[in-house]
Enzyme design. Structure first.
Site, PDB file in Angstrom:
ATOM      1  N   GLU A 159       0.823  -1.210   0.000  1.00  0.00           N
ATOM      2  CA  GLU A 159       0.000   0.000   0.000  1.00  0.00           C
ATOM      3  C   GLU A 159       0.859   1.263   0.000  1.00  0.00           C
ATOM      4  O   GLU A 159       0.478   2.289  -0.580  1.00  0.00           O
ATOM      5  CB  GLU A 159      -0.960  -0.009   1.195  1.00  0.00           C
ATOM      6  CG  GLU A 159      -1.927  -1.185   1.219  1.00  0.00           C
ATOM      7  CD  GLU A 159      -2.725  -1.358  -0.064  1.00  0.00           C
ATOM      8  OE1 GLU A 159      -2.951  -0.355  -0.782  1.00  0.00           O
ATOM      9  OE2 GLU A 159      -3.119  -2.502  -0.370  1.00  0.00           O
TER      10      GLU A 159
ATOM     11  N   HIS B 118       1.686   2.159  -3.539  1.00  0.00           N
ATOM     12  CA  HIS B 118       0.623   2.956  -4.154  1.00  0.00           C
ATOM     13  C   HIS B 118       0.722   4.414  -3.713  1.00  0.00           C
ATOM     14  O   HIS B 118       0.587   5.337  -4.519  1.00  0.00           O
ATOM     15  CB  HIS B 118      -0.753   2.419  -3.727  1.00  0.00           C
ATOM     16  CG  HIS B 118      -1.212   1.217  -4.473  1.00  0.00           C
ATOM     17  ND1 HIS B 118      -1.258   1.161  -5.847  1.00  0.00           N
ATOM     18  CD2 HIS B 118      -1.680   0.016  -4.033  1.00  0.00           C
ATOM     19  CE1 HIS B 118      -1.730  -0.015  -6.222  1.00  0.00           C
ATOM     20  NE2 HIS B 118      -1.994  -0.735  -5.144  1.00  0.00           N
TER      21      HIS B 118
ATOM     22  N   HIS C 190       3.462   6.509  -5.227  1.00  0.00           N
ATOM     23  CA  HIS C 190       3.164   6.756  -6.640  1.00  0.00           C
ATOM     24  C   HIS C 190       2.293   8.004  -6.764  1.00  0.00           C
ATOM     25  O   HIS C 190       2.456   8.808  -7.692  1.00  0.00           O
ATOM     26  CB  HIS C 190       2.453   5.540  -7.238  1.00  0.00           C
ATOM     27  CG  HIS C 190       2.339   5.574  -8.732  1.00  0.00           C
ATOM     28  ND1 HIS C 190       1.483   4.756  -9.430  1.00  0.00           N
ATOM     29  CD2 HIS C 190       2.957   6.331  -9.674  1.00  0.00           C
ATOM     30  CE1 HIS C 190       1.588   4.993 -10.726  1.00  0.00           C
ATOM     31  NE2 HIS C 190       2.479   5.950 -10.903  1.00  0.00           N
TER      32      HIS C 190
END
Length: 650
Positions: free
Chosen positions: A440, A443, A446
């Site tokens: 996670e 993510h 990003h």
């Protein structure tokens, strides 16, 4: 510049949202009346209206997932029709479409915004007759309602069930930390309560010695939310109708219109090729499990035995048990270790901040680079009753530059469901939980690292769905490496580092029974994709799943298993005809990992390039192009086989 998190005034929904949407519509109408239409004066303020909606509505949607209540449900459900109508109205606005058609971006990111917008206008039916536009609007509204009902049914069913165990013999072998959380009282004596929340459910499925109780718990889990069958049928009918209105033969084609995969055959071929590689290995893995179960007098291994005997086999073959790692992974230390690792990889820092949050256990950090704060991250990591299961990253603010040139920062939430801490015991993680947290976080960075100035292609916005898992999978691979684990793996009581032998066993366990896991993911992916290649209804859905299981499930699930009732990824999330994305993106993440991590050493030059080309540039170019700019070549499909030690599969 950061918007403080405040609990919405639920009584003002949907009226306050309606007022905001009307204000946005008025702003957009004014933009369309301007004679001069260039990127900065038209597209930038148009994108800003979307940021305003996200800033206002995301806290409510977030609370409905992490602090679910009747008030959040009512406010959220009352808002869905307004949002659906608003977005449909914009996406089908012919005047907006023509305005974008006249604009040429000044750089690659701006050009990509225009390209994606024109594509999405067409995929929303901007060219269709008014009657069909209205039907699409009705479909989209109903789908948003159905997705919410599916998710709520699943949460309600999960919370409604509990298994009370009274005989101490039936919990022998269950880790003490899990027993402590399960312990309760009934009529003045100690009993143990297990639920369908994942930490509790997996504790008994993995260690519970009573086979009949494992089956009882398993049956409850795989038959949750039978109300969802009717919802599934309606969702599939509406998706099929929507695809046909837009000129596609079926929904899978509509789904691929915004993804990396070029066509249906590429997805099906990719998944089948991977299945063929994994099957011979999986057959050998199942044989080992069956032989071990026979030693306990079990002639036929069932689905509710798999986790239990997998753990026993791991203990026997690797002298490794996930519980051996838990004392070394205290949640706070793991989180700090992860932040320190990311800081060193990418030349940033995380500074704790005291800001308003929705739960006392939430932790918040500001991200800084060269002394300047550029993003904020919230961590909500522990399971609780009114929190949706699973783990996810949710974006809130998005880095961008507005029409006046002012820079806006990014913010995001990382949500997990780890074993909760109590006054008596800290939150201790299994290694699988550590991997989830790294995933996670991949993510999150990003989204948060973006330096793109255009909101619609900044962070995770605009990234092809079958590429969006790439950064998360890339980062999770480091959670198996000794050089990373030794940063934070310390005994929560003594402070002693995790023994090197145990770190080696963690690495050895990475691909333990990996082929079975791959087949399971392929089963889900093929089921999802094929389910959207034609219209399936009622018993046809189960028949499709059974057909796939005949080939891929080497241990056949019981006939009562209704996995689809809980398949929230595709019926309450964004993965419809896209669950294959996990494996598709894993080709990129595996190849990238081997490019950056060589013989136990991180290649800083490659990591710098990864930050610059992949993390900082969002969707300013298609992922395939960004990847090629970074490494000078496309991703190597063989890397995925190498990651799972399946190179010699055929």
């Amino acid at each position: 510049m950061f918007v403080p998190f405040t609990s919405p005034d639920f009584d003002k929904f949907p009226d306050a949202l309606k007022a905001l949407l009307e204000e946005n519509e008025s702003s957009i109408k004014s933009l369309l009346q301007e004679k001069k239409r260039d990127y900065r004066s038209f597209v930038r303020p148009y994108m800003e209206t979307f940021e305003k909606v996200d800033l206002f509505f995301t806290p409510l949607a977030h609370l409905n997932s992490v602090e679910n209540s009747k008030r959040t449900q009512q406010a959220y459900e009352a808002s869905l029709p307004l949002l659906s109508h608003y977005h449909t109205k914009l996406s089908q606005n012919r005047e907006l479409f023509e305005a974008f058609s006249q604009i040429t971006g000044e750089d690659r990111a701006q050009q990509e915004v225009v390209r994606q917008e024109l594509r999405d206008f067409r995929l929303s039916g901007v060219d269709l007759p008014e009657k069909k536009k209205k039907r699409l609007e009705t479909i989209d509204l109903r789908l948003s309602e159905l997705n919410n009902h599916f998710s709520q049914n699943l949460l309600d069913a999960t919370n409604a069930y509990e298994l009370i165990i009274e005989d101490p013999k039936d919990v022998e072998g269950v880790p003490e930390s899990d027993l402590e959380l399960a312990k309760t009282e009934k009529e003045g004596k100690t009993v143990w309560k297990f639920t369908l929340q994942i930490p509790s459910y997996m504790a008994y499925m993995t260690y519970g010695p009573n086979r009949s109780l494992r089956e009882e718990l398993y049956r409850a889990y795989v038959t949750r939310a039978p109300k969802n069958q009717a919802i599934i049928d309606e969702i599939l009918r509406l998706r099929d109708e929507k695809a046909k209105i837009l000129g596609f033969d079926h929904f899978s084609e509509l789904s691929l219109a915004t993804k990396m995969a070029p066509k249906d055959e590429a997805v099906i071929g990719f998944l089948n090729e991977l299945a063929d590689a994994a099957l011979p290995h999986a057959e050998k893995e199942v044989e080992k499990l069956q032989a071990l179960a026979k030693e306990d007098g079990i002639e036929e291994l069932e689905s509710y035995d798999v986790a239990y005997y997998s753990e026993k086999l791991k203990k026997r073959d690797l002298d490794f048990d996930d519980e051996m790692t838990r004392p070394y992974f205290e949640q706070g230390r793991v989180l700090q270790g992860l932040l320190d690792f990311v800081s060193e990889l990418f030349g940033i820092s995380f500074e704790p901040v005291d800001v308003p949050v929705w739960n006392e256990k939430v932790k918040v950090f500001d991200l800084q680079e060269r002394g300047e704060t550029f993003a904020r991250i919230y961590f909500d990591l522990e399971a609780r009753k009114n929190k949706r299961g699973g783990a996810w990253m949710n974006d809130w603010q998005t880095h961008h530059e507005d029409e006046k040139g002012a820079e806006h920062p990014a913010s995001a939430f990382v949500v997990c469901n780890f074993q909760p801490s109590t006054q008596a015991t800290p939150s201790l993680l299994r290694h699988d939980d550590v991997v989830t947290l790294f995933h996670e976080m991949g993510h999150a960075i990003h989204h948060l690292f973006s330096k793109v100035k255009e909101r619609f292609v900044s962070g995770i916005h605009g990234v092809e769905w079958d590429a969006v898992e790439f950064p998360s999978q890339f980062l999770e691979n480091f959670a198996y490496e000794r050089s990373v684990l030794e940063r934070f793996a310390r005994h929560h009581e003594t402070g002693r580092p995790m023994p090197e032998t145990l770190m080696r066993k963690i690495k050895q366990s990475k691909n333990f029974l990996a082929a079975m896991g791959i087949l399971r993911q392929i089963e889900f992916a093929l089921f999802d994709f094929m389910l959207h290649q034609k219209l399936y209804q009622g018993d046809e859905i189960q028949a499709l799943l059974d057909t796939l299981r005949a080939r891929l499930a080497l241990i056949k699930p019981p006939s009562y298993n209704r996995f689809q009732w809980g398949f929230a990824h595709i019926f309450a999330g964004g993965y419809a005809a896209g669950y294959y994305s996990y494996k598709w993106a894993e080709v990129l993440s595996a190849d990238a990992f081997f490019a950056c991590f060589d013989s136990g050493r991180i290649r800083t030059d490659r990591m710098d390039g990864y930050k610059h080309y992949i993390l900082e540039r969002g969707a300013s170019e298609p992922m395939q192009e960004l990847y090629r700019e970074w490494l000078g070549r496309g991703p190597d499909p063989k890397a995925l086989m190498k990651l799972y030690d399946l190179v010699d599969a055929r």
